[in-house]
Design an enzyme around this catalytic site. Structure first.
Site: not given
Ligand code: SIN
Length: 312
Positions: A117, A119, A267, A284
């Site tokens: 996805h 974000d 990602h 994040r």
């Molecule tokens: C996420 O999906 O925003 C985090 C990715 C991760 O934890 O590697």
């Protein structure tokens, strides 16, 4: 654009590309302090070119991560659906492998990380940039993968490009719950429903490049297609978007940091960590983005939910 490659003087920022079109590891910079304007400019140029930057040995706390983030834009609230955990840092969204079970006492939550996805694409103005700090990472495994959506678009045939250039899709936030999910989790999703119609190809607002805007976890249907047509087309595009030749894979260690461009990158968080004995704690921040625009100049249209607003 001139890129400073690894052989340059060690006191300058060093940008070491990791794949042909996506991903570079940056050294020679201390993210815990305010960066000189020139370094911010160099990092921004490298970021637009390599789409995801990785930094190692950056032991930041929440305040330092927020301060670093603010040098590249305005912070969004931690998460448009789940909110934040720490009132002192409404910009920071913390993720660990038990996060949903801890917060929602779910009986059958699938796993804490979604599939491929970008974000919060169900929002009308999805975050432009995400910055992820790995605080406590496993000694091996727990990698994050990234996929280059400009390369994915460029690899389509001219005929397919012409088709997808004119298409739009519906993105909906539906969480990643299992079957016997807690009432509280379902209520949280329903109370914070966000749905938008976005172009399937997005023109990057800074580089002008076209990127495939297919966010597999959130993109549900193609507008104006029958269900059969939509399903078949999305199956092809979602598989194409994740193709290994567009990917870079990051192996974390404690105090590494990744910063990616949601306007041109997908990602994929790890699944292997859930069954392991190791912790994985990340934090994040996300930066405000604009409303996507397609090759025809048309903006996305909101269906449900409010636009994301910056945290002041
Ligand atoms: C996420 O999906 O925003 C985090 C990715 C991760 O934890 O590697």
């Amino acid at each position: 654009m001139a890129v400073e490659l690894a052989e340059q003087a060690p006191e300058t920022i060093v940008i070491k590309p990791l794949a042909m079109t996506i991903g570079a590891e940056v050294s020679g910079v201390d993210l815990s302090k305010p960066l000189p304007g020139q370094q911010v400019g160099e990092l921004r140029a490298a970021f637009l070119r390599w789409k995801v930057l990785f930094f190692r040995n950056q032991p930041l706390d929440h305040a330092q991560q927020v301060a670093f983030s603010r040098q590249f834009g305005e912070c969004t609230p931690a998460h448009a659906v789940y909110g934040h955990q720490d009132d002192a840092f409404p910009e920071v969204y913390s993720i660990d492998r038990d996060r949903r079970n801890k917060r929602y006492k779910g009986e059958d939550l699938l796993h804490p990380w979604s599939g491929w996805h970008a974000d919060i694409t169900p929002a009308i103005n999805p975050p432009a940039i995400s910055i992820l700090r790995g605080d406590k990472m496993p000694p091996y495994g727990g990698d994050t993968q990234f996929s280059d959506m400009v390369a994915a678009y460029n690899a389509l045939s001219p005929n397919m490009k012409e088709i997808v250039d004119g298409l739009r899709g519906i993105h909906r936030y539906q969480g990643n719950a299992g079957v016997n999910v807690s009432k509280e989790y379902v209520e949280t999703l329903n109370k914070n429903l966000i749905i938008s119609e976005h172009p399937l190809v997005r023109v990057h607002p800074e580089t002008g490049e076209k990127a495939l805007y297919v966010s597999p976890s959130f993109l549900e249907t193609i507008v104006g297609f029958t269900p059969t047509e939509s399903e078949a087309m999305l199956a092809m595009l979602k598989t194409h978007a994740a193709r290994p030749d567009f990917n870079v894979r990051f192996k974390w260690d404690d105090h590494a940091l990744a910063m990616w461009d949601n306007r041109q990158v997908l990602h994929l968080g790890p699944k292997d960590i859930v069954a392991s004995e190791f912790d994985r704690e990340i934090h994040r921040t996300t930066l405000m983005g604009d409303i996507p625009v397609g090759p025809d100049g048309r903006q996305s249209t909101p269906i449900e939910g409010n636009p994301i607003k910056p945290v002041n």
